[in-house]
Scaffold this motif. Structure first.
Motif, PDB file in Angstrom:
ATOM      1  N   ALA A 132      30.267  58.397  37.443  1.00  0.00           N
ATOM      2  CA  ALA A 132      30.662  57.345  36.264  1.00  0.00           C
ATOM      3  C   ALA A 132      31.695  56.480  36.709  1.00  0.00           C
ATOM      4  CB  ALA A 132      30.701  58.171  35.082  1.00  0.00           C
ATOM      5  N   TYR A 133      31.093  55.276  36.723  1.00  0.00           N
ATOM      6  CA  TYR A 133      32.313  53.864  37.186  1.00  0.00           C
ATOM      7  C   TYR A 133      33.072  53.557  35.942  1.00  0.00           C
ATOM      8  CZ  TYR A 133      33.779  49.504  39.259  1.00  0.00           C
ATOM      9  OH  TYR A 133      34.413  48.536  39.889  1.00  0.00           O
ATOM     10  N   GLU A 134      34.151  53.511  36.028  1.00  0.00           N
ATOM     11  CA  GLU A 134      35.357  53.512  34.918  1.00  0.00           C
ATOM     12  C   GLU A 134      36.168  52.313  35.258  1.00  0.00           C
ATOM     13  OE1 GLU A 134      38.233  56.020  32.501  1.00  0.00           O
ATOM     14  OE2 GLU A 134      39.013  55.895  34.354  1.00  0.00           O
ATOM     15  N   ALA A 135      36.258  51.129  34.514  1.00  0.00           N
ATOM     16  CA  ALA A 135      37.266  49.958  34.750  1.00  0.00           C
ATOM     17  C   ALA A 135      38.719  50.353  34.345  1.00  0.00           C
ATOM     18  CB  ALA A 135      36.651  48.707  33.913  1.00  0.00           C
ATOM     19  N   LEU A 136      39.481  50.576  35.220  1.00  0.00           N
ATOM     20  CA  LEU A 136      40.895  50.934  34.769  1.00  0.00           C
ATOM     21  C   LEU A 136      41.572  49.734  34.300  1.00  0.00           C
ATOM     22  CD1 LEU A 136      42.276  53.183  37.887  1.00  0.00           C
ATOM     23  CD2 LEU A 136      41.474  53.883  35.749  1.00  0.00           C
ATOM     24  N   ALA A 137      42.447  49.754  33.154  1.00  0.00           N
ATOM     25  CA  ALA A 137      43.054  48.630  32.777  1.00  0.00           C
ATOM     26  C   ALA A 137      44.221  47.961  33.893  1.00  0.00           C
ATOM     27  CB  ALA A 137      44.065  49.039  31.378  1.00  0.00           C
ATOM     28  N   TRP A 138      44.454  48.642  34.801  1.00  0.00           N
ATOM     29  CA  TRP A 138      45.343  47.773  35.929  1.00  0.00           C
ATOM     30  C   TRP A 138      44.485  47.806  37.211  1.00  0.00           C
ATOM     31  CZ3 TRP A 138      46.147  52.240  33.411  1.00  0.00           C
ATOM     32  CH2 TRP A 138      46.022  53.859  33.821  1.00  0.00           C
ATOM     33  N   GLY A 139      43.430  47.907  37.237  1.00  0.00           N
ATOM     34  CA  GLY A 139      42.221  47.622  38.442  1.00  0.00           C
ATOM     35  C   GLY A 139      42.767  46.454  39.062  1.00  0.00           C
ATOM     36  N   ARG A 140      42.708  46.410  40.366  1.00  0.00           N
ATOM     37  CA  ARG A 140      43.068  45.211  41.164  1.00  0.00           C
ATOM     38  C   ARG A 140      42.099  44.014  40.802  1.00  0.00           C
ATOM     39  NH1 ARG A 140      44.437  45.302  47.439  1.00  0.00           N
ATOM     40  NH2 ARG A 140      46.109  46.202  46.580  1.00  0.00           N
ATOM     41  N   TYR A 141      40.645  44.205  40.772  1.00  0.00           N
ATOM     42  CA  TYR A 141      39.696  43.289  40.378  1.00  0.00           C
ATOM     43  C   TYR A 141      39.057  43.365  39.237  1.00  0.00           C
ATOM     44  CZ  TYR A 141      40.743  41.632  45.304  1.00  0.00           C
ATOM     45  OH  TYR A 141      41.390  41.204  46.455  1.00  0.00           O
ATOM     46  N   VAL A 142      38.452  44.681  39.087  1.00  0.00           N
ATOM     47  CA  VAL A 142      37.822  45.145  37.766  1.00  0.00           C
ATOM     48  C   VAL A 142      38.709  45.762  36.804  1.00  0.00           C
ATOM     49  CG1 VAL A 142      35.742  46.510  36.988  1.00  0.00           C
ATOM     50  CG2 VAL A 142      35.823  45.354  39.471  1.00  0.00           C
ATOM     51  N   ASP A 143      38.867  45.130  35.674  1.00  0.00           N
ATOM     52  CA  ASP A 143      40.017  45.818  34.536  1.00  0.00           C
ATOM     53  C   ASP A 143      39.549  45.683  33.164  1.00  0.00           C
ATOM     54  OD1 ASP A 143      40.321  43.090  34.124  1.00  0.00           O
ATOM     55  OD2 ASP A 143      42.419  43.016  34.678  1.00  0.00           O
ATOM     56  N   ASP A 144      37.880  45.239  33.299  1.00  0.00           N
ATOM     57  CA  ASP A 144      37.360  44.974  31.945  1.00  0.00           C
ATOM     58  C   ASP A 144      36.135  45.855  32.034  1.00  0.00           C
ATOM     59  OD1 ASP A 144      35.718  43.882  29.929  1.00  0.00           O
ATOM     60  OD2 ASP A 144      36.708  41.951  30.114  1.00  0.00           O
ATOM     61  N   TYR A 145      35.850  46.670  30.771  1.00  0.00           N
ATOM     62  CA  TYR A 145      34.635  47.310  30.784  1.00  0.00           C
ATOM     63  C   TYR A 145      33.297  46.450  30.810  1.00  0.00           C
ATOM     64  CZ  TYR A 145      33.624  46.203  25.955  1.00  0.00           C
ATOM     65  OH  TYR A 145      33.218  45.395  24.817  1.00  0.00           O
ATOM     66  N   ARG A 146      33.537  45.326  30.532  1.00  0.00           N
ATOM     67  CA  ARG A 146      32.220  44.596  30.510  1.00  0.00           C
ATOM     68  C   ARG A 146      31.733  43.828  31.987  1.00  0.00           C
ATOM     69  NH1 ARG A 146      35.144  41.367  25.556  1.00  0.00           N
ATOM     70  NH2 ARG A 146      36.883  41.476  27.157  1.00  0.00           N
TER      71      ARG A 146
END
Length: 607
Positions: A132-146
């Motif tokens: 299950a892939y989760e967008a962390l709020a502080w992800g380097r590139y991916v920080d948005d669930y969309r």
């Protein structure tokens, strides 16, 4: 819907956490990897224990820094993942949380990330597990669930789905409406957390200040409504990083956690039902837990003050013009009344204790329904001996141990007799209880907010902070819609002196505070002294007449005013762990004289 909780929410070792989750009534848990690594038990033993406790191991987490990397780095990712997939088979877990890359991502390309997740899915398939892939709020590139949803869609693999986390979405200010458009089969897992409104970096906010639903500022009801409308039918799981919870009794924290989920399900179901026909699909709404309907209290029934010797408290009540209604026919309690205000003084079960607020009674429309709702929300029942012919008042305990009674009509008053309450009431007499101020310890505060909101359907006001001589006092008022019941909850600085810092108080409403203050003095009351500097400041702030200021000063009255009206009040001395405030609200004033609190606190501390 099924309920789950991440082991990171609870204190103790993994075995203790599993027992706590099971005891509270959770259906499953998320296993936080550090908890397993530190456990003495093997994965097989943990799996067997979970089976015995009736718990499903729902998720293994977290797996970090997986995608958006070079091929050389991804080879190492596959090596790590294969070891974790094999471990999951030993645990009997079929789902692993993969967080968006924070530390090692060097390629900002959705096609690359999707391809790498697809290959992780292929590897997961060999072990019959999923990711299950989760967008962390502080992800380097991916920080948005969309964006994470787009990447999962590009991966197009049956073993690759999404984990939606309310904190990562709401903390960034992302609107959850886009969840409605996500294919429900792609939503593999849901994590829920509330949080207070804070201005700080999102990582620290997440790691230290998450709360259970209903304790913070996020609109989790609206968030869950979107997830349910999308058709998600998996477990509702709590992932709450909080320093207080990790120092508290895990069984109590687990009960608090499940209470929050039951409240959230009920609130979400109600919102979805209210919008039926307007919002299209109801998704999986029928699976949400519904609680017994019970409205907010319509008023205070009584306050009970318990002490080994309640004589000093009764002296203060008499000075305030209360009449002695009599003794109870079978219990060591005495009733004092003035208007609709009732104070019960009890010397039962008070071995050597100083006076304190032990119980608060509320008038409710349906006591049976209120008690049923409390039980559904895991409020511990309180048993009291009742003889034939005596009214049975359902009771349960608040987080700080205060006993909460629910009744209707006050029929129990007839069980008291032999009093002298027939004497004429003093001019301006107390007519009702306006509010009851309950001081909370740092361990109890957030749970108390959830308790009164969920069990008694009181509404939390915004948090306020008041400067006191020993530090900031955090305050949050819980109230019924029209203010018939008001419960200010105060969190005092942990180092404040126990003798005064933990005093509770009862605020009594009257219609002529000047007359009542004078008659109370004539009866021997010495009110809390107010310094002369306060009145000099009052003159500067409100431009009161000299005559008005002199009257306030002579009677130790405090004063506040806003655009809607005025607030006048005075305080009695503290007796043990309790004192009284007498108030008069003029016009539509709806506050509590918060600006006067530092003066009161300083005076009580003798500074």
């Amino acid at each position: 819907m099924r309920t789950s909780i991440a082991t990171v929410c609870l204190s103790g070792g993994l075995v203790e956490k599993l027992h706590a989750a099971s005891s509270a009534g959770f259906d499953g848990v998320e296993v936080f990897e550090p908890d397993l690594v530190a456990a003495a038990e093997s994965p097989e033993e943990i799996r067997a224990l979970a089976d015995r406790l009736g718990l499903r191991l729902d998720l293994y987490q977290p797996f970090r820094d997986a995608e958006g990397v070079t091929e050389e780095a991804f080879a190492a990712v596959l090596h790590r993942a294969e070891a974790k997939f094999a471990l999951m088979r030993r645990l009997g877990i079929d789902l692993m949380l993969v967080c968006s890359n924070v530390g090692t991502a060097t390629i900002d390309d959705d096609e690359v990330s999707a391809d790498q997740l697809r290959r992780l899915g292929d590897l997961a398939g060999r072990y019959d597990v999923r990711i299950a892939y989760e967008a962390l709020a502080w992800g380097r590139y991916v920080d948005d669930y969309r964006r994470s949803a787009r990447i999962v869609e590009l991966a197009d693999h049956p073993r690759v789905g999404l984990c939606l986390d309310s904190f990562h979405i709401l903390s960034r200010g992302h609107h959850p409406a886009g969840i409605d458009e996500i294919d429900a089969e792609r939503i593999f897992f849901l994590q829920l957390a509330d949080a207070p409104a804070l201005s700080m970096d999102v990582l620290s906010w997440s790691r230290h200040h998450r709360l259970f639903p209903g304790e913070g500022s996020f609109d989790l009801v609206g968030f869950l409504a979107h997830v349910v409308r999308a058709g998600y039918a998996g477990p509702l799981s709590l992932e709450v990083f909080n320093d207080t919870f990790r120092q508290s009794d895990p069984r109590r924290t687990a009960r608090q956690a499940l209470r929050s989920l039951r409240w959230l399900e009920d609130q979400t179901a109600a919102r979805l039902a209210a919008s039926a026909g307007l919002a299209g699909s109801m998704g999986s709404a029928d699976a949400l837990t519904r609680l017994t309907r019970a409205g907010a209290p319509t008023g205070f029934d009584f306050v009970e003050i318990r002490a080994a010797d309640a004589g000093e408290v009764e002296t203060v009540l008499e000075q305030l013009g209360f009449g002695f209604r009599g003794r109870h026919r079978s219990k060591q309690v005495r009733l004092w009344t003035s208007g609709a205000a009732r104070v019960v003084c009890s010397e039962q079960q008070a071995d050597g204790t100083e006076p304190r607020i032990a119980a608060v009674g509320f008038d409710v429309a349906d006591p049976v329904a209120a008690a049923a709702r409390a039980a559904e929300l895991l409020a511990p029942a309180v048993a009291r001996r009742t003889y034939a012919g005596e009214e049975v008042l359902p009771a349960f305990a608040a987080p700080d141990g205060t006993e909460i009674f629910v009744g209707h009509g006050g029929g129990w008053v007839a069980e008291f007799g032999g009093g002298t309450a027939g004497a004429a009431a003093p001019e301006g007499a107390v007519r009702a209880i306006d509010h009851v101020n309950l001081v909370q310890s740092w361990q109890d505060f957030d749970e108390a907010v959830l308790f009164y909101a969920s069990v008694l359907a009181l509404e939390p006001a915004p948090v306020a902070e008041v400067a006191g001589p020993a530090g900031l006092v955090r305050s949050q008022v819980m109230r019924s819609g029209r203010g018939e019941v008001r419960l200010p909850l105060n969190l005092l600085p942990a180092h404040q002196d126990d003798r005064q810092g933990h005093a509770q108080h009862v605020a009594l409403a009257c219609d002529d505070i000047v007359a009542l203050a004078r008659s109370a003095r004539e009866r021997g009351l010495v009110p809390l002294a107010v310094p002369a500097n306060y009145y000099d400041d009052l003159a500067a702030r409100f431009r009161l007449t000299d005559e008005r200021l002199a009257e306030l000063r002579d009677l130790d009255l405090l004063y506040d005013r806003d655009a809607t009206g005025e607030y006048l009040h005075f305080y009695t001395p503290t007796v043990g762990g309790v004192f009284f405030e007498v108030i008069e609200r003029r016009g539509a004033y709806d506050g509590y004289g918060a600006g006067n609190a530092p003066v009161r606190l300083a005076s009580q501390l003798g500074r």
